[in-house]
Structure formats: C-alpha cells, structure tokens
Motif scaffolding. Structure first.
Motif, PDB file in Angstrom:
ATOM      1  N   ASP A  24      -9.273   6.968   0.161  1.00  0.00           N
ATOM      2  CA  ASP A  24      -8.435   6.304  -0.833  1.00  0.00           C
ATOM      3  C   ASP A  24      -7.427   5.366  -0.164  1.00  0.00           C
ATOM      4  N   ILE A  25      -6.885   5.792   0.969  1.00  0.00           N
ATOM      5  CA  ILE A  25      -5.950   4.931   1.699  1.00  0.00           C
ATOM      6  C   ILE A  25      -6.669   3.680   2.194  1.00  0.00           C
ATOM      7  N   PHE A  26      -7.841   3.862   2.778  1.00  0.00           N
ATOM      8  CA  PHE A  26      -8.594   2.703   3.256  1.00  0.00           C
ATOM      9  C   PHE A  26      -8.944   1.765   2.111  1.00  0.00           C
ATOM     10  N   GLU A  27      -9.255   2.330   0.953  1.00  0.00           N
ATOM     11  CA  GLU A  27      -9.626   1.519  -0.206  1.00  0.00           C
ATOM     12  C   GLU A  27      -8.542   0.492  -0.548  1.00  0.00           C
ATOM     13  N   SER A  30      -7.079  -1.791   2.986  1.00  0.00           N
ATOM     14  CA  SER A  30      -7.967  -2.823   3.520  1.00  0.00           C
ATOM     15  C   SER A  30      -7.924  -4.110   2.695  1.00  0.00           C
ATOM     16  N   VAL A  31      -7.217  -4.096   1.590  1.00  0.00           N
ATOM     17  CA  VAL A  31      -7.121  -5.269   0.705  1.00  0.00           C
ATOM     18  C   VAL A  31      -5.995  -6.181   1.211  1.00  0.00           C
ATOM     19  N   SER A  35      -1.344  -5.755   1.642  1.00  0.00           N
ATOM     20  CA  SER A  35      -0.497  -5.790   2.839  1.00  0.00           C
ATOM     21  C   SER A  35       0.156  -7.155   3.074  1.00  0.00           C
ATOM     22  N   GLN A  36      -0.006  -8.075   2.134  1.00  0.00           N
ATOM     23  CA  GLN A  36       0.503  -9.434   2.315  1.00  0.00           C
ATOM     24  C   GLN A  36       1.978  -9.464   2.690  1.00  0.00           C
ATOM     25  N   TYR A  37       2.802  -8.626   2.049  1.00  0.00           N
ATOM     26  CA  TYR A  37       4.245  -8.651   2.279  1.00  0.00           C
ATOM     27  C   TYR A  37       4.733  -7.435   3.060  1.00  0.00           C
ATOM     28  N   PRO A  42      -3.936  -5.606   7.241  1.00  0.00           N
ATOM     29  CA  PRO A  42      -4.905  -4.809   6.475  1.00  0.00           C
ATOM     30  C   PRO A  42      -5.729  -3.917   7.409  1.00  0.00           C
ATOM     31  N   HIS A  43      -6.051  -2.733   6.934  1.00  0.00           N
ATOM     32  CA  HIS A  43      -6.893  -1.835   7.728  1.00  0.00           C
ATOM     33  C   HIS A  43      -8.299  -2.431   7.785  1.00  0.00           C
ATOM     34  N   LYS A  44      -8.828  -2.547   8.982  1.00  0.00           N
ATOM     35  CA  LYS A  44     -10.148  -3.143   9.172  1.00  0.00           C
ATOM     36  C   LYS A  44     -11.261  -2.097   9.209  1.00  0.00           C
ATOM     37  N   SER A  45     -10.867  -0.835   9.413  1.00  0.00           N
ATOM     38  CA  SER A  45     -11.859   0.236   9.480  1.00  0.00           C
ATOM     39  C   SER A  45     -11.216   1.534   8.983  1.00  0.00           C
TER      40      SER A  45
END
Length: 181
Positions: A24-27, A30-31, A35-37, A42-45
C-alpha cells in the motif's frame, strides 16, 4: 516517545506501520504527484518502501518520534502517513508532517488525521505549539492546515533545500490556548 498509541477518528485509524503495509505504501509513494512537494523522491521499487518501513519500525523500537499509518476504516486500506517530524521537548513544540494517497485526495481525510494528531500533541505530549510547513506552491497542504485550525504565520524564504533547489515555505501554527476539540 514511550509508545505510539492508536488514534481513531470518525473515518480513520491512525496506527503503527508494519511490514504488511509495504504494498500500500509503494502504491502511493511511487506516484510522482504524491511526492511532488516532499523532500523525498518517488519510490522506484518495493525495496524503497521496505527501507522506509524498516526505518520507521526501528524508530518505534528506539522510542523516537515516528509516523502513524493512516487506515481508512471503511475499506481497511492503508492510505497514508502522518506524524511529528520534529519534537522540541524543551520548547513544548512539535512540527507535523503528512502524506496521503492521491486516490483519497479531496475527501477531508488529511484534515481529519491532522486534527487527531493535534489533539494528541496538545493533550498527551503537552505541546504548547504545533507547527506545519509546506512549499509555497503546495496549496492543497496549506488548505489542510487551515481547515485543521492552524493559522498562517508567513513565508520563510528559501527555507528548505530539497531535490536540488531551495524552496520558499509557508509556516502555519496552532497554540494550545487556541485548540478547540
């Protein structure tokens, strides 16, 4: 902090995170829009999310200040995180931080979570002042703090260095004497 208790609101459960939350955290982490601000990329993996979770759980074990996971009660879905990013015991001051899955934006969930954190901060942590900051461009986060009852104090010029540049930051706060349940 001795222990991070569960906090419950009308629609949310704020609880310790666990390794089972990793997908759920990666979901959401990763967007890029999520994480824009933030200060993090973003998580890549899934491993990026696992590293974050392991560090958070280690913080719990060391009794550091740490984040709560945010779970939507109706769907039992892990949808974000919130907590005190800083706690100055000597000044009775804490700074909040939060992140929410973009699938849940615009529903008042973060305002609800922030209000729960503020109640915990003023009642249990005995804080006199709770602060929140956001990049000037992050109007949604500014709205969350305003709707949670925090007051705008001003702009801190080039206050934050993140992702290779300096950012102007809006500062908000609430005082214990202003707190209304």
């Amino acid at each position: 902090m001795a222990e991070i208790p569960e906090l419950e609101t009308e629609r949310l459960l704020l609880r310790k995170m666990c390794l089972a939350d990793v997908e759920d955290i990666f979901e959401y982490a990763s967007v890029p829009a999520v994480s824009q601000y933030t200060t993090w990329e973003p998580h890549k993996s899934i491993e990026d999310s696992q590293r974050f979770l392991k560090a958070t759980i280690e913080g719990y074990n060391q009794h550091d200040i740490a984040c709560w996971g945010i779970v939507e009660k109706a769907g039992k879905k892990f949808i974000g995180a919130c907590g005190f990013a800083e706690w100055r015991v000597d000044c009775a001051r804490g700074e909040i931080g939060y992140v929410l899955s973009d699938k849940y934006w615009g529903n008042g969930y973060m305002r609800e979570a922030v209000r729960a954190m503020m109640g915990f901060g003023f009642r249990t942590m005995q804080l006199n002042r709770i602060e929140g900051r956001c990049m000037v461009e992050n109007t949604a986060s500014a709205r969350v703090m305003e709707k949670a009852g925090m007051k705008f104090e001003g702009v801190l010029r080039q206050h934050l260095f993140a992702k290779g540049i300096y950012h102007d930051v809006k500062m908000y706060s609430s005082l214990r004497q202003e707190w209304i349940e």
